[in-house]
Design an enzyme around this catalytic site. Sequence first.
Site, PDB file in Angstrom:
ATOM      1  N   SER A 152       1.017  -1.239   0.085  1.00 33.44           N
ATOM      2  CA  SER A 152       0.026  -0.035  -0.119  1.00 33.44           C
ATOM      3  C   SER A 152       0.732   1.314  -0.129  1.00 33.44           C
ATOM      4  CB  SER A 152      -0.931   0.098   1.253  1.00 33.44           C
ATOM      5  OG  SER A 152      -0.338   0.632   2.510  1.00 33.44           O
ATOM      6  N   VAL A 153       0.381   2.442  -0.339  1.00 32.23           N
ATOM      7  CA  VAL A 153       0.679   3.602  -0.425  1.00 32.23           C
ATOM      8  C   VAL A 153       1.284   3.971   1.046  1.00 32.23           C
ATOM      9  CG1 VAL A 153      -1.206   4.931   0.063  1.00 32.23           C
ATOM     10  CG2 VAL A 153       0.694   5.993  -1.512  1.00 32.23           C
ATOM     11  N   LYS A 154       0.845   3.520   2.111  1.00 31.85           N
ATOM     12  CA  LYS A 154       1.018   3.961   3.451  1.00 31.85           C
ATOM     13  C   LYS A 154       2.596   3.582   3.711  1.00 31.85           C
ATOM     14  CE  LYS A 154      -3.324   5.401   4.344  1.00 31.85           C
ATOM     15  NZ  LYS A 154      -3.266   6.670   4.743  1.00 31.85           N
ATOM     16  N   ASP A 155       3.232   2.767   3.112  1.00 29.58           N
ATOM     17  CA  ASP A 155       4.497   2.221   3.343  1.00 29.58           C
ATOM     18  C   ASP A 155       5.450   3.548   3.472  1.00 29.58           C
ATOM     19  OD1 ASP A 155       3.716   0.016   3.677  1.00 29.58           O
ATOM     20  OD2 ASP A 155       4.613  -0.995   1.748  1.00 29.58           O
TER      21      ASP A 155
ATOM     22  N   ALA B 187       4.733   5.675   6.525  1.00 27.35           N
ATOM     23  CA  ALA B 187       5.084   4.898   7.794  1.00 27.35           C
ATOM     24  C   ALA B 187       6.693   5.141   7.929  1.00 27.35           C
ATOM     25  CB  ALA B 187       4.838   3.600   7.671  1.00 27.35           C
TER      26      ALA B 187
END
Length: 453
Positions: A42-45, A48
């Site tokens: 996901s883009v959230k890596d 994070a």
Amino acid sequence: MDFSKNILETIGNTPLVKLNKIVAEIDALVLAKVETFNPGNSVKDRMAVKMIEDAEADGRLQPGGTIIEGTSGNTGMGLALVAIIKGYKLICVISDKQSKEKMDILRAVGAKVVVCPTDVEPTDPRSYYSVSKRLASETPNSWYVNQYDNMSNSLAHYEQTGPEIWKQTDGKITHFVVGVGTGGTISGVGKYLKEKNPNIKIWGIDTYGSVFKKYHETGIFDENEIYSYITEGIGEDILPKNVDFSLIDGFTKVTDKDAAVYTRKIALEEAIFVGNSAGACIKGLLQLKEHFKPEDVVVVLFHDSGSRYVGKMFNDDWMRERGFLEENVTKAEDVIKDHIDKELIVVRTEELVSHAIERMRKYKISQIPVVDINGFVGSVDETDLFRSYVADKNVAEKPIKEVMGKPFPIVKMGTPIEEVSKLFTKENDAVLIELENGNHHIITKYDIIGSIK
């Protein structure tokens, strides 16, 4: 040799893929930034890593500490990867509307998962916002990430995602379209792109039940806009600091059904297996098609992988239960095809009211046909029984024939659904259908409502 020192070095530089069949009615070049190619899918890596590194740099996160975050699943996965590599513990607080797959994946990568109810106010002590804050205050050597108001979120996309898109399109991008949740992606990418070319349009995809669209258009935070919704990863009942509304040119809202349907269409028509917010983005893109010209280059961002939704949007039963499957319901038997093989529960005229009540409890039903040796002679429903009980506490020991109402209407197989619907009235809550084998089945208001598309 060409290798990465650890998995975190593989984050970013995700591909830009031309969309074809699913955007055939859009007269422009449409490219998808497919973020599922990140190691956490996901883009959230991206954010994070940035949030943790910034917290380490200024001392908010100490060695061996515990990271605590409220997440819809994807941020938790990104944090988990970083926590493993850097030696931190992780507690993820997640709402119960998120898919089971997301919760299982978080546990698989070592996170402790705390599940909270969705249908509560953000300030409610049970909400995942409140629980996250409480756990952070109670846990020694912990750091509460707070992706909504942590500005390292949008900064990650300003430093990484925005420049990638600009470079991949050779600066020819004219529109950026993305679902808005925490606001980090749209604000970070939007800020970078508008600095490069102020004429680039930034469009946010919102969902019904969220406050973003109306707030952007009116400046009013309308609590009447807030209600529970199914779509995951976009929309909010708060205004995160990461959402910079001055960078956003407009919002369009997408229904839960359209988001789910288009999530499946992307897989079937483009062979790209992505998540729920991607479906919302494509439907939103189609709703905005009059804004695009043939020479435009439109980039839409796909947040995460479809593997996190196999028990939901990619499950026929789940879709059917919510009326999201594009099925043709025209006849009486169509609305009960999923349970047409179940036995019809009946009660006899001489049985006691207590028997009917017990049957309702056992089978979780609200209406029961009444029969005698001649066939159907009456009906009872939970409302009638409740009224009878209020009038006479001893009603449970009376025979059904003393409290039953009129028998339910009976229709043949093949009866148009419009005709069946007309038989439901204030006094009548069900209809019986005569099957080919001579048996009968019950059609309830719930069945009719479930068939509405």
